[in-house]
Write a protein that holds these residues in place. Structure first.
Motif, short mmCIF file in Angstrom:
data_model
loop_
_atom_site.label_atom_id
_atom_site.label_comp_id
_atom_site.label_asym_id
_atom_site.label_seq_id
_atom_site.Cartn_x
_atom_site.Cartn_y
_atom_site.Cartn_z
N MET A 109 1.03 -1.17 0.31
CA MET A 109 0.03 -0.03 0.02
C MET A 109 0.85 1.39 0.11
N THR A 110 0.67 2.02 -0.82
CA THR A 110 1.49 3.35 -1.03
C THR A 110 0.84 4.33 0.07
N ILE A 111 1.69 5.33 0.25
CA ILE A 111 1.47 6.52 1.17
C ILE A 111 0.04 7.09 0.90
N ASP A 112 -0.07 7.26 -0.51
CA ASP A 112 -1.30 8.20 -1.18
C ASP A 112 -2.51 7.06 -0.53
N GLU A 113 -2.34 5.84 -0.73
CA GLU A 113 -3.32 4.71 -0.43
C GLU A 113 -3.70 4.57 0.89
N ALA A 114 -2.51 4.94 1.75
CA ALA A 114 -2.64 4.83 3.34
C ALA A 114 -3.54 6.00 3.72
N MET A 115 -3.15 7.28 3.06
CA MET A 115 -3.87 8.29 3.33
C MET A 115 -5.14 8.33 3.00
N ALA A 116 -5.55 7.86 1.88
CA ALA A 116 -6.90 7.96 1.48
C ALA A 116 -7.75 7.16 2.42
N LYS A 117 -7.16 5.97 2.79
CA LYS A 117 -8.14 5.09 3.91
C LYS A 117 -8.08 5.59 5.02
N ARG B 117 0.35 12.11 7.66
CA ARG B 117 1.12 12.16 6.27
C ARG B 117 2.41 12.43 6.48
N ALA B 118 2.87 13.45 7.27
CA ALA B 118 4.38 13.81 7.61
C ALA B 118 5.01 12.51 8.14
N TRP B 119 4.34 11.87 9.18
CA TRP B 119 4.96 10.58 9.88
C TRP B 119 4.94 9.54 8.76
N LEU B 120 4.19 9.35 8.06
CA LEU B 120 4.28 8.26 6.80
C LEU B 120 5.57 8.57 6.06
N GLU B 121 5.74 9.95 5.64
CA GLU B 121 6.65 10.09 4.63
C GLU B 121 7.97 10.25 5.55
N ARG B 122 8.13 10.55 6.63
CA ARG B 122 9.48 10.68 7.50
C ARG B 122 9.98 9.08 7.68
N ASP B 123 9.03 8.29 7.94
CA ASP B 123 9.26 6.93 8.60
C ASP B 123 9.01 5.89 7.80
N GLY B 124 8.34 6.02 6.69
CA GLY B 124 7.97 5.13 5.86
C GLY B 124 6.58 4.32 6.36
#
Length: 69
Positions: free
Chosen positions: A1-9, A58-65
Motif C-alpha cells: 500500500m502506498t502512502i497515498d493509498e494509506a492516506m486515502a483510507k 502524512r508527515a509521519w508516513l513520509e518521514r518513517d515510511g
C-alpha cells in the motif's frame, strides 16, 4: 500500500468517525442552548484539527515510511 493509498483510507476512516462524533457533540451543544454561530465556530475549529491531524499522519508516513507495506 502506498502512502497515498494509506492516506486515502485513513482520511476516509477519520472523517467518518469525526462526522459521527461531531454530530453527537453538536446535538449536545444545541440542547445546552448554543447558538448557530457558536456551533459553527466549534465545527470550523474541529475541521481544522482534523486536517492538522491528517497532515501530521502524512508527515509521519513520509518521514518513517509506511508500516502497512
Amino acid at each position: 500500500m502506498t502512502i497515498d493509498e494509506a492516506m486515502a483510507k485513513a482520511t476516509q476512516q477519520v472523517t467518518e468517525i469525526w462526522l459521527e462524533k461531531l454530530a453527537e457533540f453538536t446535538e449536545r451543544m444545541r440542547k445546552a442552548g448554543a447558538t448557530d454561530a457558536e456551533v459553527e465556530a466549534i465545527e470550523r475549529e474541529q475541521e481544522q484539527w482534523r486536517k492538522a491531524e491528517l497532515a501530521r499522519l502524512r508527515a509521519w508516513l513520509e518521514r518513517d515510511g509506511n508500516p502497512l507495506q
